[in-house]
Design an enzyme around this catalytic site. Structure first.
Site, PDB file in Angstrom:
ATOM      1  CD  GLU A   1      -3.350  -0.693   0.335  1.00 23.47           C
ATOM      2  OE1 GLU A   1      -3.122   0.483  -0.151  1.00 23.47           O
ATOM      3  OE2 GLU A   1      -3.921  -1.729   0.280  1.00 23.47           O
TER       4      GLU A   1
ATOM      5  CD  GLU B   1       5.087 -21.881  10.842  1.00 25.52           C
ATOM      6  OE1 GLU B   1       5.388 -22.742  11.793  1.00 25.52           O
ATOM      7  OE2 GLU B   1       4.498 -21.122  10.460  1.00 25.52           O
TER       8      GLU B   1
END
Length: 272
Positions: free
Chosen positions: A79, A110
């Protein structure tokens, strides 16, 4: 001792409850998130100050994360160039499995011990930069090993975790430990932990952008003119700031100079 994020929910027999009972209970739990963040604002402020100082001195910001927290960090970073006109590459996210795999739930990644540092190293990470790990558990190997390597190379580190005294917080110069309690669905850290992560990411990036001068008053003066809605917002912003009555005149100036900030600077320069 069971980590808070893995402790049993305060609610049981969920399958027997009505829609009204479920939404009410989830809402009650969500109310706890803002309070938990309020309690760690001093930690958040220290982290933000460190980020601002690095960026003001030519450094970069990197989030590293996996799962929900990692994906939220990618969305936050995406953004910023549009909303604040921030050049790409200053604020970054390193997601386990790759940012191009955002919609894939690559939770197995992960556990990769090398990817985070390999990716940071490929980005020419240096002591000018800062790296912030995101991990609800506070023990995600991808994040932990990345922060360990950063500290070994004298790179500033921070973290956002949801358990106290975690091994990841132990590798962070600026730890933020936001304790939201057991999840509504036991272990589902996309819920309260994810909500806290989203709120903190918004808080951190917005405050950093303001501190870097990318907001004036309360306006996005560097917003990119990517669609009609934002163009209209920019035109009206410029009209108000420059006291221009004619919409088309303001729009022409905005198109010519690209941002409200550039247009205002040009108008002030011409006036002088």
């Amino acid at each position: 001792m069971i980590p808070i994020t893995e402790q049993s929910s305060l609610y049981d027999n969920l399958e027997t409850k009505s829609v009204e009972e479920l939404t009410s209970a989830i809402n009650q739990e969500d109310h706890k998130v803002a309070k938990a963040i309020q309690e760690v604002l001093p930690q958040v402020n220290c982290l933000i100050t460190a980020i601002v100082n690095k960026l003001k001195n030519g450094g970069r910001m990197f989030y590293i994360g996996a799962g929900s927290g990692g994906r939220l960090s990618v969305l936050d970073v995406i953004e910023l160039p549009t909303t604040y006109g921030l050049p790409k590459g200053i604020y970054n996210a390193v997601l386990a499995g790759g940012e191009d795999r955002l919609i894939d739930a690559l939770e197995e990644m992960e556990d990769d011990l090398n990817e985070a540092w390999d990716r940071l190293n490929a980005a020419n990470i240096s002591e000018k930069d800062i790296v912030v790990g995101i991990s609800a558990s506070g023990s995600t190997p991808f994040v932990l090993e990345g922060l360990k390597q950063c500290r070994a190379h004298h790179i500033a580190t921070g973290c956002i975790v949801s358990n106290p005294d975690s091994i990841i917080a132990g590798q962070a110069d600026y730890p933020v430990e936001v304790l939201t309690g057991p999840e509504f669905v036991t272990g589902s850290t996309r819920m309260k932990c994810g909500t806290a992560q989203k709120m903190l990411l918004d808080m951190i990036s917005t405050t950093v952008m303001i501190q870097l001068g990318r907001i004036e008053g309360n306006n996005m003066i560097n917003v990119k003119l990517i669609n009609d809605k934002i163009m209209d917002r920019g035109v009206k912003m410029l009209m108000k700031k420059a006291e221009i009555d004619n919409y088309n005149e303001a729009k022409s100036l905005l198109l010519q100079y690209g941002t409200v900030k550039n247009a205002m600077e040009k108008l002030v320069k011409n006036h002088d």
